[in-house]
Write a protein that holds these residues in place. Sequence first.
Motif, PDB file in Angstrom:
ATOM      1  N   ARG A  72      -3.346   9.466  -3.135  1.00 29.33           N
ATOM      2  CA  ARG A  72      -3.677   8.448  -4.146  1.00 29.33           C
ATOM      3  C   ARG A  72      -5.053   7.824  -3.892  1.00 29.33           C
ATOM      4  O   ARG A  72      -5.559   7.089  -4.741  1.00 29.33           O
ATOM      5  CB  ARG A  72      -2.614   7.342  -4.157  1.00 29.33           C
ATOM      6  N   HIS A  73      -5.642   8.095  -2.731  1.00 30.23           N
ATOM      7  CA  HIS A  73      -6.941   7.505  -2.378  1.00 30.23           C
ATOM      8  C   HIS A  73      -7.901   8.598  -1.893  1.00 30.23           C
ATOM      9  O   HIS A  73      -8.514   8.491  -0.827  1.00 30.23           O
ATOM     10  CB  HIS A  73      -6.765   6.434  -1.292  1.00 30.23           C
ATOM     11  N   ARG A  74      -8.051   9.624  -2.706  1.00 26.63           N
ATOM     12  CA  ARG A  74      -8.896  10.752  -2.296  1.00 26.63           C
ATOM     13  C   ARG A  74     -10.357  10.353  -2.166  1.00 26.63           C
ATOM     14  O   ARG A  74     -11.133  11.017  -1.479  1.00 26.63           O
ATOM     15  CB  ARG A  74      -8.760  11.895  -3.302  1.00 26.63           C
ATOM     16  N   ASP A  75     -10.742   9.239  -2.815  1.00 28.48           N
ATOM     17  CA  ASP A  75     -12.135   8.802  -2.718  1.00 28.48           C
ATOM     18  C   ASP A  75     -12.511   8.364  -1.306  1.00 28.48           C
ATOM     19  O   ASP A  75     -13.695   8.267  -0.976  1.00 28.48           O
ATOM     20  CB  ASP A  75     -12.377   7.638  -3.686  1.00 28.48           C
ATOM     21  N   ARG A  76     -11.519   8.119  -0.453  1.00 31.78           N
ATOM     22  CA  ARG A  76     -11.790   7.696   0.924  1.00 31.78           C
ATOM     23  C   ARG A  76     -11.910   8.887   1.891  1.00 31.78           C
ATOM     24  O   ARG A  76     -12.142   8.685   3.084  1.00 31.78           O
ATOM     25  CB  ARG A  76     -10.682   6.768   1.412  1.00 31.78           C
ATOM     26  N   LYS A 111       2.377   8.624   4.386  1.00 31.40           N
ATOM     27  CA  LYS A 111       0.948   8.583   4.682  1.00 31.40           C
ATOM     28  C   LYS A 111       0.190   9.603   3.835  1.00 31.40           C
ATOM     29  O   LYS A 111      -0.891   9.317   3.299  1.00 31.40           O
ATOM     30  CB  LYS A 111       0.676   8.834   6.166  1.00 31.40           C
ATOM     31  N   TRP A 127      -0.085   8.303   0.339  1.00 35.31           N
ATOM     32  CA  TRP A 127      -1.161   7.312   0.211  1.00 35.31           C
ATOM     33  C   TRP A 127      -2.517   8.002   0.151  1.00 35.31           C
ATOM     34  O   TRP A 127      -3.373   7.647  -0.664  1.00 35.31           O
ATOM     35  CB  TRP A 127      -1.109   6.342   1.391  1.00 35.31           C
ATOM     36  N   ALA A 128      -2.725   8.989   1.026  1.00 31.77           N
ATOM     37  CA  ALA A 128      -4.019   9.690   1.056  1.00 31.77           C
ATOM     38  C   ALA A 128      -4.298  10.400  -0.258  1.00 31.77           C
ATOM     39  O   ALA A 128      -5.436  10.420  -0.746  1.00 31.77           O
ATOM     40  CB  ALA A 128      -4.037  10.678   2.218  1.00 31.77           C
ATOM     41  N   THR A 148      -9.432   3.680  10.381  1.00 26.91           N
ATOM     42  CA  THR A 148      -9.589   4.775   9.420  1.00 26.91           C
ATOM     43  C   THR A 148      -8.894   6.036   9.922  1.00 26.91           C
ATOM     44  O   THR A 148      -8.230   6.743   9.158  1.00 26.91           O
ATOM     45  CB  THR A 148     -11.083   5.055   9.178  1.00 26.91           C
ATOM     46  N   ARG A 170      -5.212   6.427   9.311  1.00 22.01           N
ATOM     47  CA  ARG A 170      -4.776   6.685   7.940  1.00 22.01           C
ATOM     48  C   ARG A 170      -4.947   8.142   7.528  1.00 22.01           C
ATOM     49  O   ARG A 170      -4.679   8.499   6.381  1.00 22.01           O
ATOM     50  CB  ARG A 170      -5.523   5.765   6.975  1.00 22.01           C
ATOM     51  N   ASP A 228     -10.126  17.900  -3.280  1.00 24.56           N
ATOM     52  CA  ASP A 228     -10.007  17.573  -4.699  1.00 24.56           C
ATOM     53  C   ASP A 228      -9.114  18.524  -5.489  1.00 24.56           C
ATOM     54  O   ASP A 228      -9.003  18.402  -6.707  1.00 24.56           O
ATOM     55  CB  ASP A 228     -11.398  17.551  -5.343  1.00 24.56           C
ATOM     56  N   GLU A 257       0.818  -1.206   0.000  1.00 22.11           N
ATOM     57  CA  GLU A 257       0.000   0.000   0.000  1.00 22.11           C
ATOM     58  C   GLU A 257       0.856   1.262   0.000  1.00 22.11           C
ATOM     59  O   GLU A 257       0.438   2.308  -0.496  1.00 22.11           O
ATOM     60  CB  GLU A 257      -0.894   0.032   1.246  1.00 22.11           C
TER      61      GLU A 257
END
Length: 409
Positions: free
Chosen positions: A321-325, A315, A318-319, A337, A340, A392, A300
């Motif tokens: 790359r995973h903005r949808d979360r 960290k 990673w965040a 959660t 992260r 975004d 990850e």
Amino acid sequence: MLDMAVLDLRRKLAILSDAAKYDASCASSGAVQRNSLNGKGVGSTEGMGICHAYAPDGRCISLLKILLTNFCIYDCAYCINRISSNTPRARFTVQEVVDLTLNFYKRNYIEGLFLSSGVIRSGDYTMEEMVRVAKSLRLDHDFRGYIHLKLIPEASPELAAEAGLYADRVSINIELPRDDSLKALAPEKDPTDIKRAMGRMRLAIDDHAEPGRKARRRAFARSQSTQLIVGADEAKDGDILSRSANLYGAYRLSRVYYSAFSPIPDASHRLPLVRPPLLREHRLYQADWLMRFYGFAQSEIVAAGQDLDLSVDPKTSWALRHRDRFPVDVQIADKETLLRIPGLGAKAVARVLVARRVTRLTLDDLKRVGAVVKRAKPFVVTADWRPGALTDRDDLKAVLSPAVQLSLF
């Protein structure tokens, strides 16, 4: 005027302490408290007047850190102490190391000893000399301070087990993250021997840690660690962290230390001419922390064959790359959660879980529990904050990328 013996000892100390600086794998956490045999023991890792001093990257700086000798029969291309190196040589006697440790401790310069060595004559001979140092400190002088011994992988299992009786921590350096690199740059070292020695030590540590053994057996090393050199070969950060994850799982290491390669005089043409950026070493420590304490899998954080992003911490990377979360409502999110979210460390998360039972959390509350609010804002929802389009933004990475970002998360 100082006599020649004192001058010679100072010269040895200058050479052998300088030679030891390339070994990063020392820390005094996890030391076992040793009871005095007569109530008048020397040194302690706990108690009044004893403090643990750490550098910002986690290295312990309160130990006498030396080599027994920098003579070595091996010719590892990346090592300044290799047999073919044109470097000043020195060798301590066992008694000299014992005396130095005791004298430095009594002057409050140190709280313990980190002892490594070049290999002389054989692995068994070198390991036996190092064990004699620790044994003399413990039994002859009732020394209860911290001792870290570097194990020689090819030394006999009996000597390694004896080292564990007198040391608080032991370490066996793998040095390079890839076996093919080790074979190419240190052909006299066998990766299988190193892994076998680590496996035996893990079993010994586990055996002495079993319930009921403490009352029947002497104290034994609580943990083992290792070191990986960064930038001496072509291994990428993903390869390095993959090796670390394997080492943690297979041998239950307490720490993997990362040491940026330092170019050495008369180096082989197979080695780089410049050292990697120290920030790369720091990012590896941050990524290692995520694997050990934040529930991240190595895959990850960074893919195999890829390097970490130096512009932001792992960290945050990673965040992004995973903005949808995101954003995450800190009032209702579960612990996994919360861990992260950039800007929230493990202690801050623990405090959030307690505080939100009695209040609706605000940004000021996050700041009070220790969160780095500036870094967390794009990724959280609180009673008085919702990031809206901030999460975004195309330039969010630039917003979160200060010129120097050295705090953990």
